[in-house]
Structure formats: structure tokens, C-alpha cells
Design a protein around this motif. Structure first.
Motif, PDB file in Angstrom:
ATOM      1  N   LYS A 231      -9.169   4.986 -18.428  1.00 31.90           N
ATOM      2  CA  LYS A 231     -10.533   4.492 -18.354  1.00 31.90           C
ATOM      3  C   LYS A 231     -10.604   3.153 -19.082  1.00 31.90           C
ATOM      4  N   PRO A 232     -11.597   2.325 -18.762  1.00 30.65           N
ATOM      5  CA  PRO A 232     -11.729   1.045 -19.472  1.00 30.65           C
ATOM      6  C   PRO A 232     -12.035   1.266 -20.949  1.00 30.65           C
ATOM      7  N   GLY A 233     -11.461   0.404 -21.813  1.00 29.90           N
ATOM      8  CA  GLY A 233     -11.686   0.504 -23.248  1.00 29.90           C
ATOM      9  C   GLY A 233     -13.039  -0.067 -23.652  1.00 29.90           C
ATOM     10  N   LYS A 234     -13.395   0.118 -24.911  1.00 32.68           N
ATOM     11  CA  LYS A 234     -14.713  -0.309 -25.406  1.00 32.68           C
ATOM     12  C   LYS A 234     -14.888  -1.822 -25.328  1.00 32.68           C
ATOM     13  N   LEU A 235     -13.825  -2.584 -25.682  1.00 34.44           N
ATOM     14  CA  LEU A 235     -13.939  -4.038 -25.649  1.00 34.44           C
ATOM     15  C   LEU A 235     -14.076  -4.519 -24.200  1.00 34.44           C
ATOM     16  N   TYR A 236     -13.361  -3.893 -23.300  1.00 30.45           N
ATOM     17  CA  TYR A 236     -13.450  -4.210 -21.869  1.00 30.45           C
ATOM     18  C   TYR A 236     -14.877  -3.983 -21.359  1.00 30.45           C
ATOM     19  N   LEU A 237     -15.444  -2.836 -21.704  1.00 32.52           N
ATOM     20  CA  LEU A 237     -16.793  -2.509 -21.255  1.00 32.52           C
ATOM     21  C   LEU A 237     -17.828  -3.471 -21.838  1.00 32.52           C
ATOM     22  N   ARG A 238     -17.590  -3.877 -23.081  1.00 35.56           N
ATOM     23  CA  ARG A 238     -18.489  -4.827 -23.724  1.00 35.56           C
ATOM     24  C   ARG A 238     -18.476  -6.171 -22.988  1.00 35.56           C
ATOM     25  N   ALA A 239     -17.272  -6.645 -22.670  1.00 39.63           N
ATOM     26  CA  ALA A 239     -17.141  -7.921 -21.957  1.00 39.63           C
ATOM     27  C   ALA A 239     -17.778  -7.834 -20.572  1.00 39.63           C
ATOM     28  N   GLU A 240     -17.585  -6.726 -19.911  1.00 40.88           N
ATOM     29  CA  GLU A 240     -18.163  -6.536 -18.579  1.00 40.88           C
ATOM     30  C   GLU A 240     -19.689  -6.587 -18.645  1.00 40.88           C
ATOM     31  N   LYS A 241     -20.258  -5.960 -19.664  1.00 42.51           N
ATOM     32  CA  LYS A 241     -21.709  -5.940 -19.848  1.00 42.51           C
ATOM     33  C   LYS A 241     -22.263  -7.335 -20.107  1.00 42.51           C
ATOM     34  N   LEU A 242     -21.452  -8.182 -20.771  1.00 39.59           N
ATOM     35  CA  LEU A 242     -21.887  -9.540 -21.103  1.00 39.59           C
ATOM     36  C   LEU A 242     -21.755 -10.513 -19.927  1.00 39.59           C
ATOM     37  N   GLY A 243     -21.203 -10.036 -18.806  1.00 39.91           N
ATOM     38  CA  GLY A 243     -21.143 -10.875 -17.621  1.00 39.91           C
ATOM     39  C   GLY A 243     -19.828 -11.578 -17.367  1.00 39.91           C
ATOM     40  N   TYR A 244     -18.793 -11.266 -18.155  1.00 35.61           N
ATOM     41  CA  TYR A 244     -17.477 -11.840 -17.889  1.00 35.61           C
ATOM     42  C   TYR A 244     -16.963 -11.363 -16.532  1.00 35.61           C
ATOM     43  N   ARG A 245     -16.165 -12.185 -15.877  1.00 27.88           N
ATOM     44  CA  ARG A 245     -15.422 -11.717 -14.715  1.00 27.88           C
ATOM     45  C   ARG A 245     -14.180 -11.015 -15.254  1.00 27.88           C
ATOM     46  N   MET A 246     -13.898  -9.801 -14.780  1.00 25.90           N
ATOM     47  CA  MET A 246     -12.927  -8.942 -15.436  1.00 25.90           C
ATOM     48  C   MET A 246     -11.566  -8.901 -14.750  1.00 25.90           C
ATOM     49  N   ILE A 247     -10.516  -8.834 -15.606  1.00 24.32           N
ATOM     50  CA  ILE A 247      -9.158  -8.545 -15.139  1.00 24.32           C
ATOM     51  C   ILE A 247      -8.646  -7.384 -15.988  1.00 24.32           C
ATOM     52  N   SER A 248      -8.417  -6.249 -15.373  1.00 23.52           N
ATOM     53  CA  SER A 248      -7.961  -5.068 -16.098  1.00 23.52           C
ATOM     54  C   SER A 248      -6.464  -5.145 -16.384  1.00 23.52           C
ATOM     55  N   GLY A 249      -6.065  -4.501 -17.483  1.00 20.82           N
ATOM     56  CA  GLY A 249      -4.641  -4.386 -17.783  1.00 20.82           C
ATOM     57  C   GLY A 249      -3.892  -3.599 -16.730  1.00 20.82           C
ATOM     58  N   VAL A 250      -4.601  -2.719 -16.012  1.00 22.27           N
ATOM     59  CA  VAL A 250      -3.973  -1.972 -14.926  1.00 22.27           C
ATOM     60  C   VAL A 250      -3.547  -2.935 -13.820  1.00 22.27           C
ATOM     61  N   GLU A 251      -4.405  -3.889 -13.509  1.00 21.32           N
ATOM     62  CA  GLU A 251      -4.066  -4.879 -12.482  1.00 21.32           C
ATOM     63  C   GLU A 251      -2.888  -5.749 -12.922  1.00 21.32           C
ATOM     64  N   ILE A 252      -2.893  -6.166 -14.195  1.00 26.02           N
ATOM     65  CA  ILE A 252      -1.766  -6.936 -14.715  1.00 26.02           C
ATOM     66  C   ILE A 252      -0.483  -6.131 -14.607  1.00 26.02           C
ATOM     67  N   LEU A 253      -0.563  -4.841 -14.940  1.00 23.19           N
ATOM     68  CA  LEU A 253       0.609  -3.971 -14.840  1.00 23.19           C
ATOM     69  C   LEU A 253       1.162  -3.953 -13.416  1.00 23.19           C
ATOM     70  N   VAL A 254       0.274  -3.856 -12.442  1.00 22.34           N
ATOM     71  CA  VAL A 254       0.721  -3.824 -11.045  1.00 22.34           C
ATOM     72  C   VAL A 254       1.450  -5.104 -10.673  1.00 22.34           C
ATOM     73  N   TRP A 255       0.867  -6.256 -11.019  1.00 23.99           N
ATOM     74  CA  TRP A 255       1.481  -7.511 -10.604  1.00 23.99           C
ATOM     75  C   TRP A 255       2.786  -7.790 -11.346  1.00 23.99           C
ATOM     76  N   GLN A 256       2.806  -7.554 -12.682  1.00 23.01           N
ATOM     77  CA  GLN A 256       4.062  -7.797 -13.385  1.00 23.01           C
ATOM     78  C   GLN A 256       5.114  -6.783 -12.938  1.00 23.01           C
ATOM     79  N   GLY A 257       4.655  -5.552 -12.608  1.00 16.47           N
ATOM     80  CA  GLY A 257       5.574  -4.538 -12.112  1.00 16.47           C
ATOM     81  C   GLY A 257       6.131  -4.876 -10.739  1.00 16.47           C
ATOM     82  N   ALA A 258       5.306  -5.505  -9.909  1.00 15.32           N
ATOM     83  CA  ALA A 258       5.766  -5.909  -8.580  1.00 15.32           C
ATOM     84  C   ALA A 258       6.873  -6.959  -8.678  1.00 15.32           C
ATOM     85  N   TYR A 259       6.674  -7.929  -9.575  1.00 15.73           N
ATOM     86  CA  TYR A 259       7.722  -8.938  -9.775  1.00 15.73           C
ATOM     87  C   TYR A 259       8.993  -8.293 -10.329  1.00 15.73           C
TER      88      TYR A 259
END
Length: 289
Positions: A231-259
Motif C-alpha cells: 500500500k502507499p506509505g504515509k509520505l506518498y499519501l501526503r504528497a498525493e493529497k498536496l497535488g503532486y504528480r506521483m511516481i510510485s516505488g512499485v513503478e520504479i521497481l518494474v522499470w529498473q527490473g525490466a532493464y
């Protein structure tokens, strides 16, 4: 490690309580028709050298996570340019050259970050704040600097570690400004006002303590979380609430794992199979951020 043969591929770290790498890599192997196994192997810091020796005789390669990326860099015979720049290796491959096994090291963390940014039509970032100064931060910083980012701030609880990392990059990227700051509210608040990208490289337990520091409106900015979980962490949820465009660590894992998969196998990675395997495991909250 004792009394058991090693798989063809793995991820090593310590204590390695949480990793989705086996999920995505085994899905990609199956989809590609490659009959290898990928496992998670906890390796204590004082056994890393011994593991490298054993693995070189039995494995194709492995990924590396906290806290072993700097030591993995030192143990490789050859490294790609990106690993050399950031001084950290997250992908190790064994190859036989003229009858001898040689260890090749790569870093795909930064490539994963840049791919996620490009998916959001952001190929260049003017300035960024990194929370943490470990191997993941090093990979991300190296990638941004190589793409032309002009200002990087590195915030860490141990200021000396942040300063050491900053200095290592100043030698190679003289045109960019790279500053180390303490991981304290007043310092972070000032930097948040000016940066375009915030990258969290601190595990969720530690990052949660910074939740109240994240107060600036995030509209027009991006928050990336190298840390990940079901699940998303507290800091992630806070940033999302403030209107940041989000990149999850899960997505980073997928892309670095693909390479990494392509380095391991030499074939194109079936990225959708990785994504589908994760959706079955944790849902799809991390997609389309």
C-alpha cells in the motif's frame, strides 16, 4: 546459503523483509519461456563477499538492494558507465571470458526513474530534492545529472554521508549545483519551495516522520517514492493529497527490473507481464499516477 543450490537469478539484501522482485522477474521469465528461477536471498553484510564467490560458480546473476549496492560495486570486475558515476551496483551478471568467470556490474535504478519520468512527458528536470543518501539515491541523482538537471539537494540524517555523495558528483558534473543538507524540517521546507521533483529514498518507517514537513502545494511538481510496499506509505499519501504528480516505488521497481531482466537474459522484457503479476498481488493503485 549453506546446503542449498542457488537459483539462476536472485535479489540479495539485508534484512530483505520486503521485495517484489521475485514476483515480477518470475512472471517475465515465464512469459519469455525461460526456465530459470528467481528468488530472494537474505545476505548479511559480512557474508556478501562469500556470496559473490559462491554465486559466480552457480548463478547467472542477481539484483542487489539495501545495503549492499556500494560493496557490490567494489566486487565487480567491470562496471557500466552509469554504475561508475554513482558508485553503486544493483545488477550483477557473471560471464565466462577466455575461460574465466568475470563479474559485470550495472545500475538500473536511475534508468527506472528516467523511464517513469518520460512516461509523464518529463525528459528534463531543472531541480530535485533527494531524501536519503544511499544506493538508490545515488542512482537517481546520477541519472538526473546526466540528463542535465542543474540543481540537486541531498538531505540525510547524517550530513557527512550526504556531503560525501554530493562531492563525488561535483567532480563529474561541474556545471550543476549539488548541495548537502540535514534531514530536518526547516532545511527541507526552504528547498521544497524551489524544486521541481522530490525523490524519497528512505524506507517508509523513517519517511513517515517527514509527513508534517511536506506542506507546500505540489501542483506542477512530481513526487517519486523509491520505497514501496503493498500500500502507499504515509509520505506518498501526503504528497498525493498536496497535488503532486506521483511516481510510485512499485513503478520504479518494474522499470529498473525490466532493464535488469534484459541484462540477465539478452531478450526484450515483457513489461506487461510484470505489471499484471503485481496487479494480482497488490492491486493497481500504483498505476496511472
Amino acid at each position: 546459503m549453506q546446503g542449498k543450490g542457488l537459483p539462476e537469478l536472485a535479489v540479495i539484501g539485508w534484512p530483505l523483509k520486503k521485495t517484489f522482485s521475485p514476483i515480477i522477474q518470475n512472471a517475465a521469465l515465464k512469459s519469455s519461456g525461460i526456465e530459470w528461477k528467481y528468488e530472494a536471498i537474505p545476505v548479511p553484510p559480512d557474508e556478501v563477499d562469500k556470496f559473490f564467490l559462491k554465486a559466480s560458480k552457480e548463478m547467472r546473476g542477481f539484483n542487489v538492494t539495501m545495503p549492499h549496492k556500494p560493496r557490490a560495486y567494489e566486487l565487480c570486475d567491470e562496471r557500466d558507465n552509469f554504475a561508475d558515476v554513482c558508485g553503486a551496483v544493483n545488477t550483477v551478471v557473471f560471464r565466462q571470458i577466455k575461460g574465466k568467470i568475470k563479474i559485470f556490474g550495472y545500475n538500473t535504478d536511475g534508468l527506472g526513474l528516467m523511464r517513469a519520468l518520460s512516461e509523464r512527458k518529463k525528459k528534463t528536470i531543472s531541480s530535485a530534492l533527494f531524501l536519503g543518501a544511499g544506493g538508490a539515491a545515488a542512482g537517481g541523482i546520477a541519472a538526473l545529472l546526466a540528463s542535465g538537471t542543474g540543481q540537486i539537494y541531498i538531505a540525510n540524517r547524517t550530513l557527512g554521508k550526504a556531503e560525501d555523495l554530493a562531492e563525488s558528483f561535483r567532480r563529474n558534473f561541474k556545471a550543476s549545483k549539488i548541495a548537502a543538507i540535514e534531514l530536518k524540517g526547516e532545511h527541507i521546507l526552504e528547498v521544497l519551495k524551489e524544486v521541481e521533483l522530490v525523490v524519497n529514498c528512505i524506507p517508509d518507517e523513517g519517511a513517515a516522520s517527514l509527513e508534517d514537513v511536506l506542506t507546500e502545494d505540489g501542483k506542477g511538481k512530481i513526487f517519486c517514492d523509491f520505497s514501496y510496499g503493498e500500500k502507499p506509505g504515509k509520505l506518498y499519501l501526503r504528497a498525493e493529497k498536496l497535488g503532486y504528480r506521483m511516481i510510485s516505488g512499485v513503478e520504479i521497481l518494474v522499470w529498473q527490473g525490466a532493464y535488469a531482466f534484459e541484462i540477465f537474459t539478452g531478450v526484450e522484457c515483457p513489461v506487461e507481464s510484470m505489471k499484471n503479476a503485481l496487479k494480482e498481488e497488490i492491486g493497481s493503485w500504483w498505476l496511472g499516477c
